[in-house]
Design a protein around this motif. Structure first.
Motif, PDB file in Angstrom:
ATOM      1  N   ASP A 119       0.832  -1.575   0.063  1.00  0.00           N
ATOM      2  CA  ASP A 119       0.035   0.396  -0.373  1.00  0.00           C
ATOM      3  C   ASP A 119       1.204   1.443   0.487  1.00  0.00           C
ATOM      4  O   ASP A 119       1.577   1.120   0.497  1.00  0.00           O
ATOM      5  CB  ASP A 119      -0.938  -0.062   1.141  1.00  0.00           C
ATOM      6  CG  ASP A 119      -2.001  -0.408   1.343  1.00  0.00           C
ATOM      7  OD1 ASP A 119      -2.304  -1.743  -0.143  1.00  0.00           O
ATOM      8  OD2 ASP A 119      -2.545  -1.563   2.497  1.00  0.00           O
ATOM      9  N   ILE A 120      -0.036   2.227  -0.169  1.00  0.00           N
ATOM     10  CA  ILE A 120       0.725   3.496  -0.735  1.00  0.00           C
ATOM     11  C   ILE A 120       0.647   4.560   0.639  1.00  0.00           C
ATOM     12  O   ILE A 120      -0.828   4.387   1.168  1.00  0.00           O
ATOM     13  CB  ILE A 120       0.325   4.326  -2.226  1.00  0.00           C
ATOM     14  CG1 ILE A 120       1.465   3.577  -2.798  1.00  0.00           C
ATOM     15  CG2 ILE A 120       1.146   5.590  -2.133  1.00  0.00           C
ATOM     16  CD1 ILE A 120       0.497   3.315  -3.917  1.00  0.00           C
ATOM     17  N   TRP A 121       1.352   4.822   1.580  1.00  0.00           N
ATOM     18  CA  TRP A 121       0.635   6.135   2.371  1.00  0.00           C
ATOM     19  C   TRP A 121       1.059   6.993   2.649  1.00  0.00           C
ATOM     20  O   TRP A 121       2.357   8.147   1.673  1.00  0.00           O
ATOM     21  CB  TRP A 121       1.701   5.535   3.703  1.00  0.00           C
ATOM     22  CG  TRP A 121       1.689   6.555   5.097  1.00  0.00           C
ATOM     23  CD1 TRP A 121       0.437   7.580   5.150  1.00  0.00           C
ATOM     24  CD2 TRP A 121       2.542   6.759   6.443  1.00  0.00           C
ATOM     25  NE1 TRP A 121       0.606   8.051   6.284  1.00  0.00           N
ATOM     26  CE2 TRP A 121       1.739   7.470   7.149  1.00  0.00           C
ATOM     27  CE3 TRP A 121       3.634   6.867   6.174  1.00  0.00           C
ATOM     28  CZ2 TRP A 121       2.816   8.102   7.787  1.00  0.00           C
ATOM     29  CZ3 TRP A 121       4.568   6.559   7.333  1.00  0.00           C
ATOM     30  CH2 TRP A 121       3.807   7.484   8.468  1.00  0.00           C
ATOM     31  N   ILE A 122      -0.066   8.017   2.288  1.00  0.00           N
ATOM     32  CA  ILE A 122      -0.459   9.646   2.209  1.00  0.00           C
ATOM     33  C   ILE A 122      -0.460  10.577   3.320  1.00  0.00           C
ATOM     34  O   ILE A 122      -0.797  10.752   4.499  1.00  0.00           O
ATOM     35  CB  ILE A 122      -1.186  10.123   1.664  1.00  0.00           C
ATOM     36  CG1 ILE A 122      -1.308   9.619   0.106  1.00  0.00           C
ATOM     37  CG2 ILE A 122      -1.333  11.763   1.953  1.00  0.00           C
ATOM     38  CD1 ILE A 122      -2.055   8.776  -0.537  1.00  0.00           C
ATOM     39  N   VAL A 123       1.207  10.766   4.027  1.00  0.00           N
ATOM     40  CA  VAL A 123       1.669  10.938   5.254  1.00  0.00           C
ATOM     41  C   VAL A 123       1.156  12.713   5.692  1.00  0.00           C
ATOM     42  O   VAL A 123       0.507  12.461   6.496  1.00  0.00           O
ATOM     43  CB  VAL A 123       3.438  11.348   5.120  1.00  0.00           C
ATOM     44  CG1 VAL A 123       4.159  11.464   6.084  1.00  0.00           C
ATOM     45  CG2 VAL A 123       3.267  10.270   4.741  1.00  0.00           C
ATOM     46  N   GLY A 124       0.893  12.569   4.216  1.00  0.00           N
ATOM     47  CA  GLY A 124       0.589  14.745   4.499  1.00  0.00           C
ATOM     48  C   GLY A 124       1.102  15.713   4.585  1.00  0.00           C
ATOM     49  O   GLY A 124       2.171  15.391   3.752  1.00  0.00           O
ATOM     50  N   GLY A 125       0.843  16.924   4.223  1.00  0.00           N
ATOM     51  CA  GLY A 125       0.035  17.597   4.969  1.00  0.00           C
ATOM     52  C   GLY A 125      -2.071  17.115   4.710  1.00  0.00           C
ATOM     53  O   GLY A 125      -2.173  16.711   3.062  1.00  0.00           O
ATOM     54  N   GLY A 126      -2.701  17.327   4.944  1.00  0.00           N
ATOM     55  CA  GLY A 126      -3.953  17.714   4.402  1.00  0.00           C
ATOM     56  C   GLY A 126      -4.550  17.927   3.444  1.00  0.00           C
ATOM     57  O   GLY A 126      -5.078  17.489   2.441  1.00  0.00           O
ATOM     58  N   ASP A 127      -3.659  18.791   2.735  1.00  0.00           N
ATOM     59  CA  ASP A 127      -3.819  19.121   1.306  1.00  0.00           C
ATOM     60  C   ASP A 127      -3.634  18.741   0.348  1.00  0.00           C
ATOM     61  O   ASP A 127      -4.212  18.603  -0.420  1.00  0.00           O
ATOM     62  CB  ASP A 127      -2.885  20.669   1.395  1.00  0.00           C
ATOM     63  CG  ASP A 127      -4.308  21.179  -0.118  1.00  0.00           C
ATOM     64  OD1 ASP A 127      -5.162  21.259  -0.736  1.00  0.00           O
ATOM     65  OD2 ASP A 127      -3.523  21.721  -0.751  1.00  0.00           O
ATOM     66  N   LEU A 128      -2.600  18.020   0.376  1.00  0.00           N
ATOM     67  CA  LEU A 128      -1.949  17.097  -0.207  1.00  0.00           C
ATOM     68  C   LEU A 128      -2.928  15.837  -0.264  1.00  0.00           C
ATOM     69  O   LEU A 128      -3.427  15.092  -1.225  1.00  0.00           O
ATOM     70  CB  LEU A 128      -0.292  16.546  -0.103  1.00  0.00           C
ATOM     71  CG  LEU A 128      -0.017  15.704  -0.836  1.00  0.00           C
ATOM     72  CD1 LEU A 128       0.064  15.229  -2.808  1.00  0.00           C
ATOM     73  CD2 LEU A 128       1.238  14.896  -0.627  1.00  0.00           C
ATOM     74  N   ALA A 129      -3.411  14.754   0.838  1.00  0.00           N
ATOM     75  CA  ALA A 129      -3.794  14.050   1.001  1.00  0.00           C
ATOM     76  C   ALA A 129      -5.147  14.638  -0.187  1.00  0.00           C
ATOM     77  O   ALA A 129      -6.204  13.725  -0.600  1.00  0.00           O
ATOM     78  CB  ALA A 129      -4.760  14.080   2.409  1.00  0.00           C
ATOM     79  N   ALA A 130      -5.975  15.350   0.343  1.00  0.00           N
ATOM     80  CA  ALA A 130      -7.528  16.302  -0.725  1.00  0.00           C
ATOM     81  C   ALA A 130      -6.573  15.944  -1.929  1.00  0.00           C
ATOM     82  O   ALA A 130      -8.208  15.878  -2.750  1.00  0.00           O
ATOM     83  CB  ALA A 130      -7.799  17.182   0.057  1.00  0.00           C
ATOM     84  N   GLN A 131      -6.358  16.571  -2.509  1.00  0.00           N
ATOM     85  CA  GLN A 131      -6.077  16.580  -4.154  1.00  0.00           C
ATOM     86  C   GLN A 131      -5.608  15.196  -4.131  1.00  0.00           C
ATOM     87  O   GLN A 131      -5.717  14.308  -5.701  1.00  0.00           O
ATOM     88  CB  GLN A 131      -4.238  16.999  -4.383  1.00  0.00           C
ATOM     89  CG  GLN A 131      -3.924  18.470  -3.800  1.00  0.00           C
ATOM     90  CD  GLN A 131      -2.209  19.090  -3.731  1.00  0.00           C
ATOM     91  OE1 GLN A 131      -1.921  18.019  -4.515  1.00  0.00           O
ATOM     92  NE2 GLN A 131      -1.966  19.824  -3.361  1.00  0.00           N
ATOM     93  N   PHE A 132      -4.976  13.458  -3.636  1.00  0.00           N
ATOM     94  CA  PHE A 132      -5.103  12.445  -3.474  1.00  0.00           C
ATOM     95  C   PHE A 132      -6.841  12.389  -4.121  1.00  0.00           C
ATOM     96  O   PHE A 132      -6.795  11.183  -4.518  1.00  0.00           O
ATOM     97  CB  PHE A 132      -4.101  11.515  -2.745  1.00  0.00           C
ATOM     98  CG  PHE A 132      -2.531  11.348  -3.334  1.00  0.00           C
ATOM     99  CD1 PHE A 132      -2.148  10.631  -3.460  1.00  0.00           C
ATOM    100  CD2 PHE A 132      -1.925  12.602  -3.224  1.00  0.00           C
ATOM    101  CE1 PHE A 132      -0.876  10.385  -4.333  1.00  0.00           C
ATOM    102  CE2 PHE A 132      -0.510  12.427  -3.666  1.00  0.00           C
ATOM    103  CZ  PHE A 132      -0.132  11.189  -4.196  1.00  0.00           C
ATOM    104  N   ALA A 133      -7.485  12.071  -3.077  1.00  0.00           N
ATOM    105  CA  ALA A 133      -8.540  12.446  -2.922  1.00  0.00           C
ATOM    106  C   ALA A 133      -9.325  12.857  -4.413  1.00  0.00           C
ATOM    107  O   ALA A 133      -9.707  12.220  -4.920  1.00  0.00           O
ATOM    108  CB  ALA A 133      -9.350  12.627  -1.854  1.00  0.00           C
TER     109      ALA A 133
END
Length: 187
Positions: A116-130
């Motif tokens: 699996d792949i871990w999106i560590v952060g931050g929140g905006d990067l996680a939202a870009q992945f979403a």
């Protein structure tokens, strides 16, 4: 492990939804009691991770707080730092990348080697992945702290499905499946 890796955002948050204070401090997190072998713990989580991604602010925090005083980079798996800054990686496992997450999907999946792949952060990067349909799961450990302001946990409108909950000493831990963007309702 499946042939399709899961993109996971695994993080901690204050009760009012912040990852860090306005100065990017995590002192609120580092003073909380946690059972290292308890529910939704890091050791079990990282065993399933083959690659990780983070933004500049997270990378800088690690450099200033985890790698200072001659300590080595703490991860031996491939790490992709998404940034527009010109930086020199401090370890051979770090790749500096630009662009949207979707353009890096194949490279991330290949680097993860079936894990699996871990999106560590931050929140905006996680939202870009979403936004790129590359975020399957959010695992958050909520601390009994409020900050009132800071770096938001996830700055987008999304529907999530609660999959699991647990307590790990001071933390309420929750695992969510990402359902999708939440539409705006006209008022």
């Amino acid at each position: 492990m499946s042939s399709h890796p899961i993109f996971r955002y695994y993080t901690a948050s204050t009760l009012d939804g912040y990852l860090a204070d306005p100065d990017d401090s995590l002192d609120w997190l580092l003073t909380q009691p946690i059972d290292e072998g308890g529910a939704m713990n890091y050791t079990e989580f990282i065993a399933d991770i083959g690659a990780m991604v983070m933004g500049w602010t997270t990378y800088r925090w690690l450099l200033e707080n985890e790698v200072s005083d001659g300590k080595p980079w703490p991860y031996d798996i491939p790490c992709f730092v998404f940034t527009h800054r010109e930086i020199t990686p401090i370890a051979d496992t770090i790749s500096v990348v630009t662009g949207d997450p979707g353009s890096k999907r194949d490279a991330l999946v290949a680097a993860a080697g079936g894990k699996d792949i871990w999106i560590v952060g931050g929140g905006d990067l996680a939202a870009q992945f979403a936004d790129a349909r590359m975020l399957d799961e959010i695992v958050v450990s909520f601390a009994p702290v409020t900050l009132g302001e800071g770096r938001p946990l996830f700055p987008r409108r999304y529907d999530l499905e609660l999959v699991d909950t647990a307590r790990n000493r001071a933390f309420v831990c929750a695992r969510y499946a990402v359902v999708g963007p939440r539409p705006r309702v006209a008022s």
